[in-house]
Scaffold this motif. Structure first.
Motif, PDB file in Angstrom:
ATOM      1  N   TRP A 185      65.071  61.915  16.359  1.00 38.39           N
ATOM      2  CA  TRP A 185      64.174  62.075  15.217  1.00 38.39           C
ATOM      3  C   TRP A 185      64.772  63.018  14.170  1.00 38.39           C
ATOM      4  CZ3 TRP A 185      61.103  61.815  19.919  1.00 38.39           C
ATOM      5  CH2 TRP A 185      60.300  60.673  19.983  1.00 38.39           C
TER       6      TRP A 185
ATOM      7  N   THR B 199      59.593  65.415  23.461  1.00 35.72           N
ATOM      8  CA  THR B 199      60.761  65.808  22.672  1.00 35.72           C
ATOM      9  C   THR B 199      61.401  67.055  23.267  1.00 35.72           C
ATOM     10  OG1 THR B 199      59.450  67.179  21.181  1.00 35.72           O
ATOM     11  CG2 THR B 199      59.820  64.895  20.521  1.00 35.72           C
TER      12      THR B 199
ATOM     13  N   GLY C 129      64.335  62.928  21.812  1.00 31.03           N
ATOM     14  CA  GLY C 129      63.193  62.703  22.676  1.00 31.03           C
ATOM     15  C   GLY C 129      63.313  61.423  23.468  1.00 31.03           C
TER      16      GLY C 129
ATOM     17  N   ARG D 121      55.271  60.171  24.919  1.00 32.79           N
ATOM     18  CA  ARG D 121      56.389  60.677  24.106  1.00 32.79           C
ATOM     19  C   ARG D 121      56.623  62.145  24.433  1.00 32.79           C
ATOM     20  NH1 ARG D 121      56.628  57.733  18.668  1.00 32.79           N
ATOM     21  NH2 ARG D 121      55.388  55.890  19.077  1.00 32.79           N
TER      22      ARG D 121
ATOM     23  N   GLU E 180      64.892  66.761  16.364  1.00 40.55           N
ATOM     24  CA  GLU E 180      64.604  66.718  17.801  1.00 40.55           C
ATOM     25  C   GLU E 180      65.100  65.421  18.420  1.00 40.55           C
ATOM     26  OE1 GLU E 180      60.365  66.919  17.373  1.00 40.55           O
ATOM     27  OE2 GLU E 180      60.354  69.028  17.983  1.00 40.55           O
TER      28      GLU E 180
END
Length: 158
Positions: A67, A91, A72, A89, A70
């Motif tokens: 992202w 991260t 994840g 989800r 981050e």
């Protein structure tokens, strides 16, 4: 179980959602998404797998994501008994040595998928039984699906 009922049940497992960074969202009417702090990932996953009301017995997709700031992992879970699906989800803000706990002891399919994520994103999974590259050679430098990846080191000069 509806997405709303699933959200309430999961929320009851974590009475202080801010403390574990528990957040819910939806992708249209189909998928409930749950985001959680990496330190609480295994707690959540064990609840999801072992609680009779949820019985998420099938991990059908596990993928890495970059992202930007981050890295994840996104997990797609299904209960073949109750016929509901959930997206989890998580991260890790540490791009240098990203780690998460393995879920391969809960779902054997994770062994392969976690190795793939390690190979292409560099996320190590603590407790994984065979954490090594899957597709790339052991001497390959870098993680090609990261946004900041450059293949200059691995290029063959002709």
């Amino acid at each position: 179980m509806t997405n709303e009922a699933l959200q309430y049940l999961i929320g009851d497992w974590f009475p202080e959602p801010e403390a574990v960074k528990l957040q819910f969202s939806t992708e249209g009417p189909q998928f409930l998404n749950v985001s959680i702090d990496p330190d609480q990932l295994l707690v959540l996953m064990r609840f999801l797998k072992n609680t009779p009301e949820t019985d998420f017995d099938y991990l059908f997709c596990l993928t890495g994501v970059d992202w930007g700031k981050e890295l994840g992992v996104i997990y797609h879970l299904e209960s073949t008994t109750h016929r509901h699906i959930l997206v989890v989800r998580v991260t890790t803000p540490d791009r240098e040595t990203p780690t998460l706990d393995t879920v391969s002891d809960l779902w054997r399919t994770a062994e392969f998928h976690e190795r793939e994520v390690f190979d292409f994103f560099g996320i190590r999974f603590n407790g994984h039984p065979n954490m090594k590259r899957l597709f790339l050679t052991e001497d390959y430098v870098g993680y090609p699906l990261r946004k900041d990846f450059s293949d200059e080191v691995n290029m063959i000069v002709k």
